[in-house]
Design an enzyme around this catalytic site. Structure first.
Site, PDB file in Angstrom:
ATOM      1  N   ALA A  28       1.952  11.685  -0.314  1.00 53.37           N
ATOM      2  CA  ALA A  28       1.038  10.655   0.174  1.00 53.37           C
ATOM      3  C   ALA A  28       1.768   9.337   0.389  1.00 53.37           C
ATOM      4  O   ALA A  28       1.451   8.582   1.313  1.00 53.37           O
ATOM      5  CB  ALA A  28      -0.118  10.466  -0.803  1.00 53.37           C
ATOM      6  N   THR A  88       4.696   8.000   3.734  1.00 51.27           N
ATOM      7  CA  THR A  88       4.476   7.210   4.949  1.00 51.27           C
ATOM      8  C   THR A  88       4.361   5.722   4.643  1.00 51.27           C
ATOM      9  O   THR A  88       4.057   4.932   5.542  1.00 51.27           O
ATOM     10  CB  THR A  88       3.203   7.668   5.677  1.00 51.27           C
ATOM     11  OG1 THR A  88       2.095   7.606   4.767  1.00 51.27           O
ATOM     12  CG2 THR A  88       3.346   9.078   6.194  1.00 51.27           C
ATOM     13  N   ASP A 125      -5.315  -0.029   1.933  1.00 53.41           N
ATOM     14  CA  ASP A 125      -4.551   0.951   1.163  1.00 53.41           C
ATOM     15  C   ASP A 125      -4.144   0.406  -0.204  1.00 53.41           C
ATOM     16  O   ASP A 125      -4.117   1.148  -1.194  1.00 53.41           O
ATOM     17  CB  ASP A 125      -3.301   1.370   1.937  1.00 53.41           C
ATOM     18  CG  ASP A 125      -3.628   2.266   3.122  1.00 53.41           C
ATOM     19  OD1 ASP A 125      -4.663   2.955   3.076  1.00 53.41           O
ATOM     20  OD2 ASP A 125      -2.847   2.276   4.086  1.00 53.41           O
ATOM     21  N   TYR A 184       6.388   2.755   1.925  1.00 51.27           N
ATOM     22  CA  TYR A 184       7.709   2.114   1.907  1.00 51.27           C
ATOM     23  C   TYR A 184       8.830   3.114   2.178  1.00 51.27           C
ATOM     24  O   TYR A 184       9.844   2.786   2.799  1.00 51.27           O
ATOM     25  CB  TYR A 184       7.913   1.427   0.561  1.00 51.27           C
ATOM     26  CG  TYR A 184       9.199   0.639   0.479  1.00 51.27           C
ATOM     27  CD1 TYR A 184       9.616  -0.153   1.552  1.00 51.27           C
ATOM     28  CD2 TYR A 184      10.005   0.702  -0.648  1.00 51.27           C
ATOM     29  CE1 TYR A 184      10.789  -0.865   1.496  1.00 51.27           C
ATOM     30  CE2 TYR A 184      11.190  -0.015  -0.706  1.00 51.27           C
ATOM     31  CZ  TYR A 184      11.581  -0.792   0.368  1.00 51.27           C
ATOM     32  OH  TYR A 184      12.749  -1.495   0.312  1.00 51.27           O
TER      33      TYR A 184
END
Length: 255
Positions: A152, A155, A44, A157
């Site tokens: 986005a 989910t 990610d 930090y």
């Protein structure tokens, strides 16, 4: 149907570089500037860096996970890549735009697809004032920090800081406190995506605060302004069976 031109971009980890070598031998590929689609190989964090680096190209990005969590990524499989891309669903992500005014008089701009966050820089708690659309909503918050997250990024930090998980396409942002001491029970707010958030640092000399927009760090800020920039977007492609909406829904029922 014209042949699809793809470009591979990969992180530096051995797993990402190994995937790059495998796919480069199977599929013809071009530079990102010449491509129709970018295939991002990594985790990610690398996906976020790719979104920033190639934002101006306005090319859709299909990620394959060669990292750990891979929330924004599809499963890595070398076979049928072109067919998977053609059948992929898409979603447009709009970044947050940060404008930061610093103690030394400098002004900085940055973009964030996940979140903009403010953190205390010393052992003393930060004291900040929060305004929404020029209306003061929190006169003084004593905390480790505060963040503004996209759907986005909700989910990432934001979720670790006990902020709300936001379904994609809902047109909202999360404003979340990080270890708030006062107001003691204030957990945050859900804002419309067009909201303009301003955070002022109170007593910045004694209680310095830094700001972060994804991986861009700015030290010793006086105040920041944050809003979603709808003029910019990056298109993510994902397999229908591995879509972001389903993953966000699952996160809300995770044990």
């Amino acid at each position: 149907m014209p042949e699809m031109k793809i470009a591979f971009v990969a992180g530096r980890s051995p797993k990402a570089q190994g995937a790059l070598e495998i796919l480069s031998h199977i599929y013809p590929h071009v530079s990102p500037e010449e491509a129709d689609v970018l295939v991002a190989l990594g985790g990610d964090g690398f996906m976020l860096r790719a979104l920033h680096r190639y934002l101006k190209l306005k090319k859709p990005v299909y990620g394959m996970n060669r990292g750990s969590v891979g929330f924004l990524m599809n499963e890595f499989r070398p076979d049928n890549l072109l067919e998977r891309i053609r059948n992929a669903a898409s979603i447009n992500l709009h970044p947050l735009r940060l404008e930061a005014f610093c103690v030394n008089g400098e002004r900085h701009h940055a973009l964030a697809f996940n979140e903009v966050s403010l953190f205390r820089e010393t052992g003393q708690a930060a004291h900040v004032r929060v305004s929404i659309d020029s209306v003061v909503r929190l006169e003084e918050m004593v905390c480790d920090g505060v963040l503004v997250a996209t759907t986005a990024g909700s989910t990432a930090y934001n979720m670790s800081a006990y902020g709300p998980i936001l379904p994609l396409g809902t047109g909202v942002l999360a404003l979340t406190a990080i270890s708030a001491y006062r107001p003691r029970r204030w957990r945050g707010a859900i804002l419309p995506h067009q909201a303009s958030v301003e955070i002022e640092v109170l007593n910045p000399q004694k209680r310095p605060v830094g700001a972060t927009a994804d991986s861009t760090e700015i030290r010793n800020v006086l105040r920041v302004k944050v809003h979603e920039d709808r003029s910019l977007w990056s298109t993510l492609l994902y397999d229908p069976e591995h879509n972001l909406e389903e993953r966000i829904l699952r996160e809300q029922f995770a044990h």
